[in-house]
Design a protein around this motif. Structure first.
Motif, PDB file in Angstrom:
ATOM      1  N   ASP A 244      55.065  79.298  90.082  1.00  0.00           N
ATOM      2  CA  ASP A 244      54.285  80.222  89.440  1.00  0.00           C
ATOM      3  C   ASP A 244      54.206  82.036  90.847  1.00  0.00           C
ATOM      4  O   ASP A 244      54.574  81.219  91.833  1.00  0.00           O
ATOM      5  CB  ASP A 244      52.770  79.239  90.513  1.00  0.00           C
ATOM      6  N   PRO A 245      54.678  82.481  90.127  1.00  0.00           N
ATOM      7  CA  PRO A 245      55.141  84.064  90.602  1.00  0.00           C
ATOM      8  C   PRO A 245      54.530  84.261  91.494  1.00  0.00           C
ATOM      9  O   PRO A 245      54.977  85.574  92.528  1.00  0.00           O
ATOM     10  CB  PRO A 245      55.099  84.749  89.513  1.00  0.00           C
ATOM     11  N   ARG A 246      53.105  84.176  91.477  1.00  0.00           N
ATOM     12  CA  ARG A 246      51.976  84.441  93.206  1.00  0.00           C
ATOM     13  C   ARG A 246      52.568  83.529  94.348  1.00  0.00           C
ATOM     14  O   ARG A 246      52.236  84.100  95.155  1.00  0.00           O
ATOM     15  CB  ARG A 246      50.887  83.657  92.388  1.00  0.00           C
ATOM     16  N   GLU A 247      53.658  82.804  94.042  1.00  0.00           N
ATOM     17  CA  GLU A 247      53.786  81.618  94.696  1.00  0.00           C
ATOM     18  C   GLU A 247      55.737  81.905  95.369  1.00  0.00           C
ATOM     19  O   GLU A 247      55.786  82.062  96.329  1.00  0.00           O
ATOM     20  CB  GLU A 247      53.419  80.415  95.585  1.00  0.00           C
ATOM     21  N   HIS A 248      55.997  82.111  93.549  1.00  0.00           N
ATOM     22  CA  HIS A 248      57.451  81.813  94.105  1.00  0.00           C
ATOM     23  C   HIS A 248      58.567  82.170  92.972  1.00  0.00           C
ATOM     24  O   HIS A 248      57.653  82.435  91.617  1.00  0.00           O
ATOM     25  CB  HIS A 248      58.304  80.468  94.375  1.00  0.00           C
ATOM     26  N   THR A 249      59.019  83.362  93.375  1.00  0.00           N
ATOM     27  CA  THR A 249      59.429  84.158  92.404  1.00  0.00           C
ATOM     28  C   THR A 249      60.676  83.587  91.958  1.00  0.00           C
ATOM     29  O   THR A 249      62.020  84.743  91.080  1.00  0.00           O
ATOM     30  CB  THR A 249      59.597  85.644  92.934  1.00  0.00           C
ATOM     31  N   GLY A 250      61.514  81.895  91.856  1.00  0.00           N
ATOM     32  CA  GLY A 250      62.543  82.159  91.748  1.00  0.00           C
ATOM     33  C   GLY A 250      62.981  80.452  92.056  1.00  0.00           C
ATOM     34  O   GLY A 250      62.242  80.043  92.593  1.00  0.00           O
ATOM     35  N   TYR A 251      63.970  80.227  91.111  1.00  0.00           N
ATOM     36  CA  TYR A 251      64.067  79.164  91.991  1.00  0.00           C
ATOM     37  C   TYR A 251      65.970  78.530  91.604  1.00  0.00           C
ATOM     38  O   TYR A 251      66.284  79.317  90.921  1.00  0.00           O
ATOM     39  CB  TYR A 251      63.712  77.633  91.092  1.00  0.00           C
ATOM     40  N   GLN A 252      66.538  78.202  92.341  1.00  0.00           N
ATOM     41  CA  GLN A 252      68.397  77.274  92.336  1.00  0.00           C
ATOM     42  C   GLN A 252      68.215  76.138  92.387  1.00  0.00           C
ATOM     43  O   GLN A 252      68.029  75.919  93.404  1.00  0.00           O
ATOM     44  CB  GLN A 252      68.919  78.672  93.216  1.00  0.00           C
ATOM     45  N   TRP A 253      69.070  75.367  92.318  1.00  0.00           N
ATOM     46  CA  TRP A 253      69.282  73.984  92.262  1.00  0.00           C
ATOM     47  C   TRP A 253      71.036  74.217  92.676  1.00  0.00           C
ATOM     48  O   TRP A 253      72.371  74.659  92.284  1.00  0.00           O
ATOM     49  CB  TRP A 253      69.972  73.196  91.511  1.00  0.00           C
ATOM     50  N   LEU A 254      70.940  73.830  93.916  1.00  0.00           N
ATOM     51  CA  LEU A 254      72.409  74.342  95.099  1.00  0.00           C
ATOM     52  C   LEU A 254      72.957  72.956  95.451  1.00  0.00           C
ATOM     53  O   LEU A 254      72.200  72.093  95.135  1.00  0.00           O
ATOM     54  CB  LEU A 254      72.401  75.015  96.376  1.00  0.00           C
ATOM     55  N   PRO A 255      73.986  72.094  95.185  1.00  0.00           N
ATOM     56  CA  PRO A 255      75.155  71.328  96.392  1.00  0.00           C
ATOM     57  C   PRO A 255      74.233  71.513  97.457  1.00  0.00           C
ATOM     58  O   PRO A 255      73.753  71.879  98.496  1.00  0.00           O
ATOM     59  CB  PRO A 255      76.032  71.360  96.468  1.00  0.00           C
ATOM     60  N   TYR A 256      73.621  69.548  97.901  1.00  0.00           N
ATOM     61  CA  TYR A 256      72.981  69.603  99.693  1.00  0.00           C
ATOM     62  C   TYR A 256      73.239  70.732 100.476  1.00  0.00           C
ATOM     63  O   TYR A 256      72.454  71.158 101.114  1.00  0.00           O
ATOM     64  CB  TYR A 256      72.900  68.984 100.258  1.00  0.00           C
ATOM     65  N   ALA A 257      74.556  70.792 100.476  1.00  0.00           N
ATOM     66  CA  ALA A 257      75.367  71.852 101.884  1.00  0.00           C
ATOM     67  C   ALA A 257      74.587  72.874 101.874  1.00  0.00           C
ATOM     68  O   ALA A 257      74.908  74.201 102.767  1.00  0.00           O
ATOM     69  CB  ALA A 257      77.128  71.072 102.259  1.00  0.00           C
TER      70      ALA A 257
END
Length: 157
Positions: free
Chosen positions: A116-129
């Motif tokens: 929801d752009p009101r709360e978050h403007t993006g996302y990404q998947w990354l290796p845990y470290a």
């Protein structure tokens, strides 16, 4: 104004391969984090809060009856920390600390994410470290770094 309840959840969403989902806050563009959120009601359980926040912040459904309902695991850990000054006004006067309950959510690697752009403007998947390094919150980073232990523990049960 309704004040926030100083009891929240942190949900580390991850794949079997230890890739972790991070979302970028809209009110603090430099802040990447896992799913977090406060209880809506004093008697709302931490599990209910986690299920609601995951759905609100990512579109991933782990509520009872959903395919991922059993994938939400209560890590039986809590962090107590000082509320960041920039968000102190959201809490009742005199409240300076928050209790955060930790969960993990194992999802398939092709899980769709909707923010929801009101709360978050993006996302990404990354290796845990790498995800731990990217987090602005030290307690969030520590939770992510514990992920391999929880995966091993879950596999041995």
């Amino acid at each position: 104004m309704a004040y926030k309840i100083p009891q929240s959840v942190l949900v580390v969403i991850h794949t079997q391969g230890l890739d972790v989902l991070l979302i970028k806050r809209s009110d603090a563009q430099e802040f990447w984090q896992s799913v977090t959120g406060s209880k809506d009601r004093p008697h709302e359980s931490y599990r209910e809060t986690a299920q609601r926040e995951v759905l609100e912040e990512t579109g991933i459904d782990c509520r009872p009856g959903s395919p991922l309902a059993d994938a939400l695991v209560d890590w039986q850990l809590e962090n107590v920390y000082d509320i960041y000054p920039r968000w102190q006004h959201r809490y009742p006067p005199g409240v300076t600390r928050n209790t955060e309950h930790l969960f993990g959510l194992l999802v398939p690697s092709d899980t769709a994410v909707t923010t929801d752009p009101r709360e978050h403007t993006g996302y990404q998947w990354l290796p845990y470290a790498q995800a731990a390094d990217r987090c602005f919150s030290s307690s969030n980073a520590e939770a992510i770094l514990m992920l391999p232990r929880f995966i091993v523990a879950r596999e041995s049960t």
